[in-house]
Design an enzyme around this catalytic site. Structure first.
Site, PDB file in Angstrom:
ATOM      1  CB  CYS A 150      -0.821  -0.038   0.973  1.00  0.00           C
ATOM      2  SG  CYS A 150      -1.780   1.327   1.558  1.00  0.00           S
TER       3      CYS A 150
ATOM      4  CB  SER B 293       2.357  -9.365   2.015  1.00  0.00           C
ATOM      5  OG  SER B 293       2.864  -8.737   3.282  1.00  0.00           O
TER       6      SER B 293
ATOM      7  N   GLY C   8      -1.745  -4.573  -4.205  1.00  0.00           N
ATOM      8  CA  GLY C   8      -2.753  -3.919  -3.659  1.00  0.00           C
ATOM      9  C   GLY C   8      -4.089  -3.797  -4.173  1.00  0.00           C
ATOM     10  CG  MET C   9      -7.286  -5.561  -3.104  1.00  0.00           C
ATOM     11  SD  MET C   9      -6.774  -6.560  -4.479  1.00  0.00           S
ATOM     12  CE  MET C   9      -8.231  -6.419  -5.458  1.00  0.00           C
TER      13      MET C   9
ATOM     14  CD  GLU D  90      20.479  -5.158  22.236  1.00  0.00           C
ATOM     15  OE1 GLU D  90      21.452  -4.937  22.761  1.00  0.00           O
ATOM     16  OE2 GLU D  90      19.355  -4.721  22.788  1.00  0.00           O
TER      17      GLU D  90
END
Length: 498
Positions: free
Chosen positions: A320, A377, A402-403, A489
């Site tokens: 998106c 995804s 993406g739609m 980290e």
């Protein structure tokens, strides 16, 4: 006037960690993931397949429900195709098939085969035979005298011109039971005769339902699947907000859809609010999920319009680009925190939609107040996701898009023109402003493996937070802010991956 020093800070999942607390959990199997998808729909894990045409159609929805979640069928197909997907999910598993496929004894084998191919989505492998003539809307002969059964085995070795009456197993040779039979009794009856179908009939031998050995077996294998009150898999479906959305909603509800999801990028709009209100008024007994929003004000507006769950997220998805294109949006963790605070006042669940990259993000979304998370995804490369697996270089990949992207928007415009007999011209392609992209993701194999890994990580996260259930974790907000160095980290570092 607001100065730049007064701009509120908004954060996302990677900006925080949850503080570890003492745990009394001795095994992850003790942890309950039961949660609400919407006001009246309960899931056994919080994962929801997104309503995208590269993520969720019938196969994905079936597997998500079998693994305790739910799938939202995308709307980028005709109304009839989407309703057909709902029926496929509803027939995939059930203890008692309340509307078994039936056919008339006068039909020929050729007619039955054609009916299977054209109108039954290829899912029907046997028919109960009743006098009632089948029709496209309702192929159930419930209430009609049962005459026999015809199976794939019968059809396989028959001539095209043979009639159903000539090849069927007649009622005198059928194993039947009364509608009140228990699962254990049905299992013993089927085993005693080594058959797969158990029609349910009343004292007048009128058809009341059907039990199959496959459904009994599947239920025993998947005790944590998501079922409706009739023992069928749960499924939701997306609808739009423009002309024809109520007609589509009616077709989906008639097909057995459990929840309707209002699919609009900016839910805090007149279109979104009015559509939510109209759908809830037309279908008061069906849960309505509304969104997408990212603020408390948007959440309240949709709740007041009748929403049974709120979908939260403006621009956090991996494919998106709404925030880049429009300059609008709120980082996802802040959006979930703000919307959940308002929704909790009304007892309405929040669905965190987008931005989930790892199981730890699910833990954070739940701790922020979400009841479930919508995945796009993460599921798009699985076997059950629509689309072909292709080879790029040395790797197998699948497409995700993406739609609100160019391809999806152009395809939608072309389909709408086709559905309406060409009366509506597709938009000029140069007028389409994409807010999504198309991309490749690695092929990931069966979705159950992906869900299992996410469930394992979430259960561990709940334990680290000192809780023994998802509901216990929800809304705890025991976060600490971290720096970029803290972020580095937190992942693997100073090593070379094998």
């Amino acid at each position: 006037k607001m100065s730049c020093d007064e701009f509120p800070l908004a954060i996302t999942y990677n900006d925080v960690l949850l503080r570890p607390l003492q745990s009394t959990v001795t095994s992850r199997s003790e942890i309950s993931l039961t949660t609400h998808f919407s006001r009246n729909i309960v899931l056994n894990n919080p994962m929801v397949a997104a309503n995208m045409d590269t993520v969720c159609e019938a196969k994905m929805a079936i597997e998500m429900a079998r693994n305790g979640g739910i799938g939202v069928l995308h709307r980028f197909v005709s109304m009839e195709e989407q309703a057909s997907m709902v029926r496929q999910v509803k027939r995939a598993e059930t203890f008692i098939v309340s509307k078994p496929f039936c056919c008339s004894p006068s039909l020929t084998v050729a007619q039955v085969r054609k009916m299977q191919e054209e109108r039954l989505d290829g899912v029907c492998r046997s028919f109960l035979v009743t006098e009632k003539q089948d029709n496209e809307r309702n192929m159930s002969g419930i209430g009609e005298p049962l005459l026999g059964i015809v199976t794939m085995r019968d059809l396989l070795f028959s001539k095209e011109t043979d009639t159903v009456a000539e090849i069927m197993t007649p009622r005198e040779r059928l194993l039947t039971a009364s509608p009140g039979v228990s699962s254990q009794q049905a299992k013993e009856l089927l085993a005693s005769r080594r058959v797969e179908k158990l029609p349910l009939v009343n004292k007048d031998f009128c058809l009341k339902g059907l039990i199959t050995s496959k459904d009994i077996f599947l239920k025993e294998q998947r005790p944590y699947a998501s079922f409706d009150k009739e023992g069928r898999l749960l499924v939701a479906a997306a609808i739009g907000v423009k002309e024809g959305f109520l007609e589509r909603a009616r077709a989906l509800v008639d097909a057995g859809c459990d929840a309707l999801v209002v699919d609009i990028a900016h839910g805090h709009s007149t279109l979104g609010i009015n559509a939510t209100r109209a759908i809830k008024e037309a279908f008061p007994s069906t849960d309505v999920v509304a969104g997408n929003v990212a603020t408390a004000e948007g959440t309240l507006a949709l709740i007041e319009a009748g929403a049974d769950a709120i979908k939260v997220g403006v621009g956090p998805g991996s494919i998106c680009i709404t925030r880049d294109v429009t300059g609008c949006g709120i980082p996802q963790l802040t959006a979930v925190l703000e919307c959940a605070r308002e929704a909790d006042l009304h007892g309405i669940p929040i669905i965190a939609d987008g931005g989930i990259r790892k199981s730890g993000d699910i833990t954070k979304a739940i701790a922020a107040g979400a009841s479930s998370v919508m995945l796009g995804s993460l599921l798009s490369g699985t076997d059950e996701a629509p689309g072909e697996t292709i080879v790029r270089g040395d790797h197998k990949v699948k497409v995700v898009r993406g739609m609100a992207g160019f391809g999806a928007s152009a395809g939608k415009a072309a389909r709408e023109s086709t559905f309406l007999g060409g009366e509506v011209k597709p938009e000029n392609p140069f007028d389409l402003v994409p807010e999504g992209i198309e991309a490749l993701v690695p092929a990931k194999g069966p979705v159950k493996g992906v869900v299992r890994n996410l469930v394992g990580g979430l259960k561990s996260g709940i334990s680290y937070c000192g809780e023994d259930s998802l509901e216990g974790l929800r809304g705890k907000k025991n976060f600490v802010r971290i720096t970029a160095a803290g972020r580095n980290e937190s992942s693997h570092h100073d090593v070379q991956l094998i």
